[in-house]
Scaffold this active site. Structure first.
Site, PDB file in Angstrom:
ATOM      1  N   GLU A   1       4.259   6.974  15.448  1.00 54.67           N
ATOM      2  CA  GLU A   1       2.895   6.893  15.982  1.00 54.67           C
ATOM      3  C   GLU A   1       2.123   5.725  15.336  1.00 54.67           C
ATOM      4  OE1 GLU A   1       0.934  10.426  14.921  1.00 54.67           O
ATOM      5  OE2 GLU A   1      -0.978   9.823  15.816  1.00 54.67           O
TER       6      GLU A   1
ATOM      7  N   GLU B   1      10.178   0.487  10.339  1.00 57.03           N
ATOM      8  CA  GLU B   1      11.180   1.513   9.999  1.00 57.03           C
ATOM      9  C   GLU B   1      10.519   2.854  10.260  1.00 57.03           C
ATOM     10  OE1 GLU B   1      14.190   0.809   9.053  1.00 57.03           O
ATOM     11  OE2 GLU B   1      14.067  -1.260   8.392  1.00 57.03           O
TER      12      GLU B   1
ATOM     13  N   GLY C   1       3.494   3.259  13.692  1.00 61.68           N
ATOM     14  CA  GLY C   1       4.237   2.037  14.023  1.00 61.68           C
ATOM     15  C   GLY C   1       3.768   1.463  15.346  1.00 61.68           C
TER      16      GLY C   1
ATOM     17  N   LYS D   1       0.847  -1.193   0.000  1.00 61.68           N
ATOM     18  CA  LYS D   1       0.000   0.000   0.000  1.00 61.68           C
ATOM     19  C   LYS D   1       0.883   1.245   0.000  1.00 61.68           C
ATOM     20  CE  LYS D   1      -1.817   2.647   3.052  1.00 61.68           C
ATOM     21  NZ  LYS D   1      -1.727   3.929   2.336  1.00 61.68           N
TER      22      LYS D   1
ATOM     23  N   GLU E   1      10.436  15.073  15.701  1.00 62.50           N
ATOM     24  CA  GLU E   1      10.796  14.990  14.283  1.00 62.50           C
ATOM     25  C   GLU E   1       9.952  16.008  13.509  1.00 62.50           C
ATOM     26  OE1 GLU E   1       9.374  11.554  12.056  1.00 62.50           O
ATOM     27  OE2 GLU E   1      11.309  11.424  11.053  1.00 62.50           O
TER      28      GLU E   1
ATOM     29  N   CYS F   1      13.690  10.368   6.780  1.00 62.68           N
ATOM     30  CA  CYS F   1      13.635   9.783   8.130  1.00 62.68           C
ATOM     31  C   CYS F   1      14.964   9.917   8.845  1.00 62.68           C
ATOM     32  CB  CYS F   1      13.233   8.319   8.033  1.00 62.68           C
ATOM     33  SG  CYS F   1      14.270   7.402   6.889  1.00 62.68           S
TER      34      CYS F   1
HETATM   35  P1  NAD Z   1       2.538   7.727   8.292  1.00 62.91           P
HETATM   36  O1  NAD Z   1       2.892   6.844   9.407  1.00 62.91           O
HETATM   37  O2  NAD Z   1       1.494   8.748   8.497  1.00 62.91           O
HETATM   38  O3  NAD Z   1       2.067   6.871   7.039  1.00 62.91           O
HETATM   39  C1  NAD Z   1       2.851   5.851   6.518  1.00 62.91           C
HETATM   40  C2  NAD Z   1       1.944   4.862   5.813  1.00 62.91           C
HETATM   41  O4  NAD Z   1       1.120   4.226   6.786  1.00 62.91           O
HETATM   42  C3  NAD Z   1       1.010   5.470   4.802  1.00 62.91           C
HETATM   43  O5  NAD Z   1       0.920   4.602   3.700  1.00 62.91           O
HETATM   44  C4  NAD Z   1      -0.320   5.531   5.540  1.00 62.91           C
HETATM   45  O6  NAD Z   1      -1.441   5.496   4.704  1.00 62.91           O
HETATM   46  C5  NAD Z   1      -0.242   4.280   6.378  1.00 62.91           C
HETATM   47  N1  NAD Z   1      -1.080   4.284   7.582  1.00 62.91           N
HETATM   48  C6  NAD Z   1      -1.589   5.337   8.256  1.00 62.91           C
HETATM   49  N2  NAD Z   1      -2.321   4.903   9.305  1.00 62.91           N
HETATM   50  C7  NAD Z   1      -2.260   3.560   9.290  1.00 62.91           C
HETATM   51  C8  NAD Z   1      -2.783   2.540  10.114  1.00 62.91           C
HETATM   52  N3  NAD Z   1      -3.547   2.829  11.160  1.00 62.91           N
HETATM   53  N4  NAD Z   1      -2.510   1.257   9.829  1.00 62.91           N
HETATM   54  C9  NAD Z   1      -1.719   0.938   8.787  1.00 62.91           C
HETATM   55  N5  NAD Z   1      -1.225   1.858   7.946  1.00 62.91           N
HETATM   56  C10 NAD Z   1      -1.461   3.161   8.205  1.00 62.91           C
HETATM   57  O7  NAD Z   1       3.918   8.357   7.828  1.00 62.91           O
HETATM   58  P2  NAD Z   1       4.155   9.395   6.688  1.00 62.91           P
HETATM   59  O8  NAD Z   1       3.723  10.727   7.208  1.00 62.91           O
HETATM   60  O9  NAD Z   1       3.598   8.913   5.405  1.00 62.91           O
HETATM   61  O10 NAD Z   1       5.744   9.340   6.547  1.00 62.91           O
HETATM   62  C11 NAD Z   1       6.584  10.053   7.341  1.00 62.91           C
HETATM   63  C12 NAD Z   1       7.185   9.180   8.422  1.00 62.91           C
HETATM   64  O11 NAD Z   1       7.843   8.047   7.853  1.00 62.91           O
HETATM   65  C13 NAD Z   1       8.238   9.918   9.187  1.00 62.91           C
HETATM   66  O12 NAD Z   1       8.076   9.703  10.559  1.00 62.91           O
HETATM   67  C14 NAD Z   1       9.542   9.271   8.696  1.00 62.91           C
HETATM   68  O13 NAD Z   1      10.587   9.378   9.605  1.00 62.91           O
HETATM   69  C15 NAD Z   1       9.121   7.876   8.455  1.00 62.91           C
HETATM   70  N6  NAD Z   1      10.050   7.186   7.545  1.00 62.91           N
HETATM   71  C16 NAD Z   1      10.890   6.240   8.045  1.00 62.91           C
HETATM   72  C17 NAD Z   1      11.800   5.612   7.210  1.00 62.91           C
HETATM   73  C18 NAD Z   1      12.746   4.554   7.738  1.00 62.91           C
HETATM   74  O14 NAD Z   1      13.303   3.832   6.952  1.00 62.91           O
HETATM   75  N7  NAD Z   1      12.939   4.459   9.034  1.00 62.91           N
HETATM   76  C19 NAD Z   1      11.855   5.928   5.862  1.00 62.91           C
HETATM   77  C20 NAD Z   1      10.983   6.899   5.388  1.00 62.91           C
HETATM   78  C21 NAD Z   1      10.074   7.533   6.234  1.00 62.91           C
END
Ligand code: NAD
Length: 803
Positions: free
Chosen positions: A259, A278, A261, A204, A409, A312
């Site tokens: 959050e 991640e 995660g 997704k 962050e 990230c």
């Molecule tokens: P997000 O957590 O809001 O969304 C990430 C994904 O999760 C999206 O596809 C979203 O639709 C989905 N999602 C949202 N709620 C969900 C739920 N309840 N259950 C399952 N899936 C759900 O994050 P974002 O705003 O899209 O991305 C930014 C974050 O990602 C930052 O915190 C960044 O640090 C992190 N990130 C981490 C890495 C890494 O490798 N550690 C890499 C890139 C980004």
């Protein structure tokens, strides 16, 4: 001066004046192909399920925009229960034949995908920049080449999988959820290893950036991948939630915010689904006074203004040695004045647009908060384009380490600068965060840099560099940045399981019981055991004990009723013993050998304790103790052999994958084989440099209580192993919820696993829950590299070199 000199002097002045005053003209990448691709789909995309395109109902679609001018690019389907279920079912149907292919056959498919990506590299880069707002220079030169590299690298792992991971098999259907900051790159990091290992996937994409995943689906289709092996379901968080909850999913690989995660950790608690997370970061960028400050400035540009800081592992906390702080900040401000911001498709810009209005608001809000908390905020004098979602590069000084902008962050182009005086202070500041994703260390003194790198709690450390990535090197975090690795050999393990897990579970202690009467020495209530904390036998906080019944006797002993306070004391003692992790493998081996030797001398005594507790006859009890002695030898042997690696990444330099201990690890021992099971968990942890708080089997705790004297006699330093007895459910939840416990190993039933996994979400500690009973005497199930992998985390240290 000759007339010639006069002429050349004059012309030099003119040329330099011209050069100084020259403006960059626009150098736009042509978006026509990308726009045509969208038009060819009528501006609306459905779902890629089972190798076919499933249309989205018009009322169940949403817009994806170009953040540089807010124009609508396309509409995509909002996946719901029907689509998620169809995709998971398709993946489950495809799994037997896909996992049944030879490694070579799978390698050919991955290779075909890599070739397809290279052929469509330009289109992919333009679509990515349109949808995400990132500069075309980055999507063209970094994201897309790395995506192809991932598929090539993992075509190689598919080819070698059987040979390099013998006795292992794929997991099944893997749900993969990615964020918007590197939409295609995160997809590649997830799909390539999953397929190489023989899994099938449902991915997704993030709601703001779904387009390159859909283009990737077309590439997969044309590459001839069997239907159902890769499925793409677009949608928002609800589609992600449904995917996580689907019962046919065997593993979830998530990249996104801490959050979400945490939410997924709780949602999957006790389900037996594998999980890798991640998550976010607040990575330190350390500059020592002997660093080459001009290089540092370019390093900072790469660290925090790459992808507008929506990275990230962005080096968002600049920690600079006080003596060079003013000079560095002056240089940095001068460089910020020359950064160029504009249309993401302009090849000559450094910074593009922020992905979505909500993200722009969040950045603004946090900077306002920083100002309110006393920070000085500096931005260059040039103005941002005002027709899209732009935010200027920003430098915050006068920031206290505990302030919001130093801790949270921001995920935007905002750098927070602080100073330090000594290397110790630098490390303390660097680790003053709940995250642990990455760090950069800048110093011309390699000895200093390599002293600092292992002391920083982060999964990746770049020396005199930042934001270097490659498929051959694992990427992933410590602490609240998540667990698991993506890339390299370490990443492949996340998609495999041992073959024997599918075999029938062995009999447990209770099944071995015989009606033999073992005389209990001394009086009937022979003794009252205390807790073993910090190398001392101490009374429980409650002051209470409870009686333990032997199988063929009445009460055989009393054991302490440990509570929250005892666990807290044990965790404190385990932290105080952290220097254990800095001892050499050889030293740790010596102590484990000594422990084995002492146990061997007292084997009859310990066999007797096991017999009294379990009701086993002499033979299995003796065999148990002999196996423990052998197991201690095994981990003494491994203590200096669980080597890291030097990864072969395309870099002039080395990337060292180091195995580091997790820290303080809680162990909830199994009931079957109560002493062997416990030692089988403690020994690999201790051999790898962790310190342990162990809760023995509740049914048969007494043999574990007898360990105290053995540990004392074997020179195991106080605090390295702590034993707390009591109600396992209560103690397990306290350990799992404790913010200073870094990892937890749980052996037991699924209710217990659910409780500890749920409670572990607080600090996202790494958990290993084993519900399936193990044949502890069997060396394939009871010991080996699997335990060592669980006992360590990989830190990759990148060290470019060159004069
Ligand atoms: P997000 O957590 O809001 O969304 C990430 C994904 O999760 C999206 O596809 C979203 O639709 C989905 N999602 C949202 N709620 C969900 C739920 N309840 N259950 C399952 N899936 C759900 O994050 P974002 O705003 O899209 O991305 C930014 C974050 O990602 C930052 O915190 C960044 O640090 C992190 N990130 C981490 C890495 C890494 O490798 N550690 C890499 C890139 C980004």
């Amino acid at each position: 001066m000759t007339s010639d000199e006069q002429i050349s002097g004059a012309s030099n002045t003119t040329v330099s004046r011209i050069l100084d005053g020259m403006e960059y003209g626009p150098a736009p990448e042509n978006p026509v192909l990308a726009r045509r691709w969208i038009e060819d789909h009528g501006g609306t995309f459905g779902f890629f399920i089972d190798g076919a395109w499933l249309p989205a109902e018009p009322e169940a679609t949403f817009e994806t925009i170009d953040p540089s001018d807010r124009s609508v690019l396309a509409r995509v389907g909002r996946g719901g229960e029907t689509q998620v279920d169809a995709a998971v079912r398709a993946a489950a149907r495809a799994f037997p034949s896909w996992s049944g292919l030879t490694g070579h056959e799978r390698a050919r498919h991955l290779y075909a995908i890599a070739r397809g990506i290279q052929k469509h590299a330009r289109l992919l880069a333009v679509v990515e920049s349109l949808d995400n707002g990132k500069p075309i220079r980055e999507s063209r030169d970094i994201d897309v080449p790395l995506v192809a590299r991932h598929f090539y690298h993992h075509a190689g792992w598919a080819q070698l999988c059987e040979r390099e991971f013998p006795g292992h098999r794929p997991l099944g259907v893997v749900a993969q959820i990615v964020p918007w900051n590197f939409p295609l790159l995160m997809l590649a990091w997830k799909i390539a290893p999953a397929l190489a290992a023989g899994n099938t996937v449902v991915l997704k994409p993030a709601e703001y950036t779904p387009l390159t995943a859909l283009l990737f689906a077309e590439i997969v289709e044309h590459a001839g991948l069997p239907p159902g092996v890769v499925n793409i379901v677009t949608g928002d968080g609800e589609a992600g939630r449904l995917l996580v909850a689907h019962p046919a999913v065997q593993k979830i690989a998530f990249t996104g915010s801490t959050e979400v995660g945490r939410f997924i950790r709780r949602a999957t608690a006790g389900s037996g689904k594998r999980l890798t997370l991640e998550l976010g970061g607040k990575s330190p960028f350390l500059v020592f006074d002997d660093a080459d400050l001009d290089s540092v400035v370019e390093g900072v540009v790469d660290a925090i203004w790459f992808n507008q800081g929506q990275v990230c592992c962005a080096g968002s906390r600049l920690l600079v040695q006080e003596s060079v702080a003013d000079t560095l900040l002056a240089k940095l401000k001068a460089r910020m004045e020359t950064l160029r911001m504009g249309s993401p498709l302009d090849k000559a810009i450094d910074m593009g647009a922020i992905v979505a209005p909500v993200q722009l608001d969040r950045i603004r809000e946090l900077v306002t908060r920083g100002r309110a908390e006393g920070a000085s905020v500096w931005q260059p004098s040039w103005a941002c384009p005002d027709d899209g979602l732009f935010y200027p590069p920003t430098l915050c000084t006068d920031v206290s380490p505990s302030s919001t902008i130093a801790q949270v962050e921001i995920f935007g182009p905002v750098l927070v600068a602080m100073t330090f005086r000594t290397p110790d202070e630098a490390v303390a500041l660097a680790n003053n965060t709940t995250y642990g994703l990455a760090a950069s260390v800048w110093s011309e003194n390699i000895s200093l840099a390599l002293d600092i790198a292992p002391r920083i709690k982060a999964g990746v450390v770049w020396v005199n560099a930042s934001n270097l990535f490659d498929a051959a090197s694992g990427f992933g975090g410590y602490r609240e940045s998540g667990f698991g690795r993506e890339g390299g050999r370490e990443g492949l393990w996340e998609y495999l399981r041992p073959d024997w897990e599918l075999e029938e579970a062995p009999a447990g202690a209770a099944d071995h019981r015989e009606t033999v009467a073992v005389p209990v020495p001394g009086s009937r209530i022979d003794r009252t055991y205390k807790q073993y904390i910090g190398g001392r036998q101490v009374r429980p906080d409650s002051g209470y004990s409870h009686a333990v019944a032997g199988v063929n006797h009445g009460v055989i002993a009393h054991v302490a009723d440990g509570n929250r306070k005892d666990i807290r004391n044990a965790v404190e003692a385990a932290h105080a013993a952290a220097s254990w992790g800095r001892r050499s493998g050889h030293e740790r081996a010596q102590i484990l050998y000594y422990l084995a030797e002492n146990l061997d001398q007292r084997r009859e005594e310990y066999a007797r304790h096991v017999r009294i507790a379990t009701g086993w006859s002499t033979k299995p009890a003796t065999r148990e103790i002999e196996a423990i002695v052998a197991r201690l030898f095994t981990y003494a042997a491994w203590a200096d052999k669980h080597d890291g690696a030097v990864h072969d990444v395309p870099l002039r330099g080395v990337t060292i994958a180091m195995h580091e201990p997790i820290g303080v690890v809680g162990v909830l021992a199994p009931d079957e084989s109560p002493l062997l099971g416990l030692v089988s968990a403690i020994a690999p942890l201790v051999a790898s440099g962790n310190t342990v708080v162990a809760v023995p089997s509740a049914l048969y705790p007494t043999p574990a209580c007898e360990l105290a004297t053995l540990l004392d006699a074997s020179d195991v330093p106080g605090g390295v192993v702590n034993v707390v007895t009591g109600d396992r459910t209560v103690l397990g939840e306290v350990l799992a919820g404790h913010l200073d416990v870094d990892g937890l190993w749980y052996f037991g039933d699924s209710d217990g696993a659910r409780a500890v996994e749920f409670a572990s979400a607080g600090n996202l500690k790494r958990t290993w829950t084993v519900i399936q009973r193990r044949a502890w005497l069997d060396t394939a199930q009871g010991e080996g590299p699997e335990y060592l992998r669980q006992a360590t985390q990989v830190k990759n240290v990148w060290i470019p070199y060159g004069a």
